[in-house]
Design a protein around this motif. Sequence first.
Motif, PDB file in Angstrom:
ATOM      1  N   ASP A  64      41.144  36.929  45.694  1.00  0.00           N
ATOM      2  CA  ASP A  64      41.303  37.007  47.154  1.00  0.00           C
ATOM      3  C   ASP A  64      42.707  37.481  47.539  1.00  0.00           C
ATOM      4  OD1 ASP A  64      38.748  36.173  47.774  1.00  0.00           O
ATOM      5  OD2 ASP A  64      39.297  34.045  47.758  1.00  0.00           O
ATOM      6  N   ARG A  65      43.666  37.260  46.636  1.00  0.00           N
ATOM      7  CA  ARG A  65      45.064  37.570  46.969  1.00  0.00           C
ATOM      8  C   ARG A  65      45.610  38.777  46.229  1.00  0.00           C
ATOM      9  NH1 ARG A  65      47.498  32.110  45.350  1.00  0.00           N
ATOM     10  NH2 ARG A  65      49.303  33.431  45.054  1.00  0.00           N
ATOM     11  N   ILE A  66      44.789  39.406  45.369  1.00  0.00           N
ATOM     12  CA  ILE A  66      45.340  40.449  44.496  1.00  0.00           C
ATOM     13  C   ILE A  66      45.876  41.627  45.303  1.00  0.00           C
ATOM     14  CG2 ILE A  66      43.121  41.638  44.023  1.00  0.00           C
ATOM     15  CD1 ILE A  66      45.905  41.155  41.438  1.00  0.00           C
ATOM     16  N   GLU A  67      45.190  41.979  46.393  1.00  0.00           N
ATOM     17  CA  GLU A  67      45.648  43.144  47.162  1.00  0.00           C
ATOM     18  C   GLU A  67      46.993  42.874  47.824  1.00  0.00           C
ATOM     19  OE1 GLU A  67      44.727  46.383  47.355  1.00  0.00           O
ATOM     20  OE2 GLU A  67      43.677  45.670  45.596  1.00  0.00           O
TER      21      GLU A  67
ATOM     22  N   ILE B  34      37.479  30.113  37.530  1.00  0.00           N
ATOM     23  CA  ILE B  34      37.793  29.451  38.804  1.00  0.00           C
ATOM     24  C   ILE B  34      39.145  29.939  39.327  1.00  0.00           C
ATOM     25  CG2 ILE B  34      38.475  27.211  39.807  1.00  0.00           C
ATOM     26  CD1 ILE B  34      36.236  25.966  38.034  1.00  0.00           C
ATOM     27  N   VAL B  35      40.129  29.990  38.440  1.00  0.00           N
ATOM     28  CA  VAL B  35      41.463  30.453  38.842  1.00  0.00           C
ATOM     29  C   VAL B  35      41.396  31.920  39.278  1.00  0.00           C
ATOM     30  CG1 VAL B  35      43.846  30.811  38.082  1.00  0.00           C
ATOM     31  CG2 VAL B  35      42.553  28.833  37.239  1.00  0.00           C
ATOM     32  N   ALA B  36      40.708  32.732  38.493  1.00  0.00           N
ATOM     33  CA  ALA B  36      40.656  34.177  38.767  1.00  0.00           C
ATOM     34  C   ALA B  36      39.909  34.477  40.067  1.00  0.00           C
ATOM     35  CB  ALA B  36      40.001  34.905  37.600  1.00  0.00           C
ATOM     36  N   THR B  37      38.870  33.700  40.348  1.00  0.00           N
ATOM     37  CA  THR B  37      38.109  33.908  41.593  1.00  0.00           C
ATOM     38  C   THR B  37      39.027  33.718  42.798  1.00  0.00           C
ATOM     39  OG1 THR B  37      36.096  33.119  40.534  1.00  0.00           O
ATOM     40  CG2 THR B  37      36.096  33.143  42.935  1.00  0.00           C
ATOM     41  N   ARG B  38      39.870  32.690  42.726  1.00  0.00           N
ATOM     42  CA  ARG B  38      40.798  32.456  43.838  1.00  0.00           C
ATOM     43  C   ARG B  38      41.848  33.560  43.940  1.00  0.00           C
ATOM     44  NH1 ARG B  38      42.534  27.109  45.452  1.00  0.00           N
ATOM     45  NH2 ARG B  38      40.657  25.895  45.708  1.00  0.00           N
TER      46      ARG B  38
ATOM     47  N   VAL C  24      31.519  31.305  35.994  1.00  0.00           N
ATOM     48  CA  VAL C  24      31.779  32.602  35.352  1.00  0.00           C
ATOM     49  C   VAL C  24      30.995  33.692  36.068  1.00  0.00           C
ATOM     50  CG1 VAL C  24      31.492  33.949  33.220  1.00  0.00           C
ATOM     51  CG2 VAL C  24      32.390  31.605  33.117  1.00  0.00           C
ATOM     52  N   LYS C  25      29.730  33.390  36.370  1.00  0.00           N
ATOM     53  CA  LYS C  25      28.874  34.376  37.045  1.00  0.00           C
ATOM     54  C   LYS C  25      29.465  34.763  38.415  1.00  0.00           C
ATOM     55  CE  LYS C  25      23.955  35.176  37.934  1.00  0.00           C
ATOM     56  NZ  LYS C  25      23.707  35.120  39.385  1.00  0.00           N
ATOM     57  N   ARG C  26      29.918  33.757  39.135  1.00  0.00           N
ATOM     58  CA  ARG C  26      30.498  34.022  40.458  1.00  0.00           C
ATOM     59  C   ARG C  26      31.700  34.970  40.353  1.00  0.00           C
ATOM     60  NH1 ARG C  26      33.494  29.171  43.663  1.00  0.00           N
ATOM     61  NH2 ARG C  26      34.777  29.426  41.814  1.00  0.00           N
ATOM     62  N   PHE C  27      32.552  34.704  39.369  1.00  0.00           N
ATOM     63  CA  PHE C  27      33.715  35.583  39.200  1.00  0.00           C
ATOM     64  C   PHE C  27      33.296  36.994  38.801  1.00  0.00           C
ATOM     65  CE2 PHE C  27      36.770  37.603  36.322  1.00  0.00           C
ATOM     66  CZ  PHE C  27      37.704  37.948  37.283  1.00  0.00           C
ATOM     67  N   GLU C  28      32.377  37.088  37.848  1.00  0.00           N
ATOM     68  CA  GLU C  28      31.940  38.417  37.380  1.00  0.00           C
ATOM     69  C   GLU C  28      31.394  39.255  38.531  1.00  0.00           C
ATOM     70  OE1 GLU C  28      30.723  37.487  32.722  1.00  0.00           O
ATOM     71  OE2 GLU C  28      29.197  37.319  34.276  1.00  0.00           O
TER      72      GLU C  28
ATOM     73  N   PHE D 127      39.885  44.783  30.869  1.00  0.00           N
ATOM     74  CA  PHE D 127      40.970  44.215  31.678  1.00  0.00           C
ATOM     75  C   PHE D 127      41.432  42.908  31.048  1.00  0.00           C
ATOM     76  CE2 PHE D 127      38.741  46.754  34.838  1.00  0.00           C
ATOM     77  CZ  PHE D 127      39.749  47.252  35.651  1.00  0.00           C
ATOM     78  N   SER D 128      42.673  42.549  31.334  1.00  0.00           N
ATOM     79  CA  SER D 128      43.218  41.282  30.837  1.00  0.00           C
ATOM     80  C   SER D 128      43.644  40.389  31.995  1.00  0.00           C
ATOM     81  CB  SER D 128      44.435  41.559  29.956  1.00  0.00           C
ATOM     82  OG  SER D 128      45.144  40.358  29.702  1.00  0.00           O
ATOM     83  N   MET D 129      43.531  39.071  31.773  1.00  0.00           N
ATOM     84  CA  MET D 129      44.055  38.108  32.754  1.00  0.00           C
ATOM     85  C   MET D 129      45.107  37.211  32.111  1.00  0.00           C
ATOM     86  SD  MET D 129      40.720  37.259  35.067  1.00  0.00           S
ATOM     87  CE  MET D 129      39.591  36.752  33.764  1.00  0.00           C
ATOM     88  N   HIS D 130      45.750  37.748  31.077  1.00  0.00           N
ATOM     89  CA  HIS D 130      46.887  37.073  30.429  1.00  0.00           C
ATOM     90  C   HIS D 130      47.911  36.677  31.502  1.00  0.00           C
ATOM     91  CE1 HIS D 130      50.771  37.008  28.305  1.00  0.00           C
ATOM     92  NE2 HIS D 130      50.078  36.689  27.223  1.00  0.00           N
TER      93      HIS D 130
END
Length: 369
Positions: A242-245, A235-239, A37-41, A178-181
Amino acid sequence: MRVKYAYLDEQFNDFDSYIDELREWVYSGEYTLGPYVKRFEEKFAKYNGSKYCIGTNTGTDALILALQACGIGEGDEVITVANTFYATAGAIVAAGAKPVFVDSDDRYSIDVDKIEDALTPRTRAIVPVHWAGMPADMDGVTEIAKRNNLKIVEDACPAVGATVNGKKVGTFGSANGFSMHPLKPLNVWGDGGMITTDDDEIAEWLRLYQNHGLATREEISMWGVNKRLQPIQAIVATRLLDRIEEMNETRIRNAKLLDAGLSEIEDFVKVPPRPSKYREVYQLYLVSVKQREELIKFMYEHEIEVKVHYPIPLHLQKPGRELGYSENDFPNAEQQAREVLTIPAHQFVTPTQIEFIVDKFKQFYQKHA
Ligand SMILES: *Cc1c(COP(=O)(O)O)cnc(C)c1O
């Protein structure tokens, strides 16, 4: 040619590449908060240009906590827009305050010229919504908030990566959600959300409050709640971060193609204005159309999965009416609710499919003109 609205199967067709990290996480036993969680934040804070990011279990909870962290509660009024997802108003009510609606402008966004008419001595905050990935007029909102000493809490739920004058949404308000729904651009395997803030005290309060008020394992410094982001979602969001842009750029490409094609039938399809100071990320691609019901039927006959977000604005929903609102209070939001249409333009829609969609629109209106 089928054009699908949902794309989660394609989004996660690289599932096998997650397995090693998921195994490592399971064996680590880090099932609440912890390093994932910390890594993603930290990664999201950096991406967004925010000092802090606090993960939460949903976007709705991010908004509730952000409002509470700004001291909004019982007896306060909070201004927001009449055409948004239910959670914007739901969060204001859950924080103990009363939502006060304002009409939308021709960008489906809060009409800043109408905000000051809605102020009362109880107004404490404005919640601008970056609806469907389309940034609100933050220059206007910020000026009004300053002039009237109001807090800003951005509902940036569907808008990761959107910008105003090159500045990311979720950096204008005191605390922002923000949401990650699964239906948002940065989407995880269930629910997830985050709050961004640059304020040390707000960040500190949020970290304590969202985790039972735990100051140490033995001691609490306040009565808190449990609204933590789950490590598996981090974990999913961290990956995906990298691709959001790349994903946003593909949506923007598709939106430009649709804008150009649909502008040829502007008597029937109204594309909203797109001032260049806004970078929209098109969580949904919205236009206003004539003869919506027949058009939808025609589109499904050709396997183009259009949708309506949403046919009833918040003030005309049951709890909205119970606040005293009725028809004609917000003419723009009501007309948009009658005419708005969502066309698939997500990152798995191809230029060939866009051409097909535009052809079908033209064909429909030739027949029905
Ligand atoms: C999705 C969304 C929310 C709620 O987010 P959840 O993560 O589903 O709770 C709130 N506001 C807006 C504008 C949204 O699009």
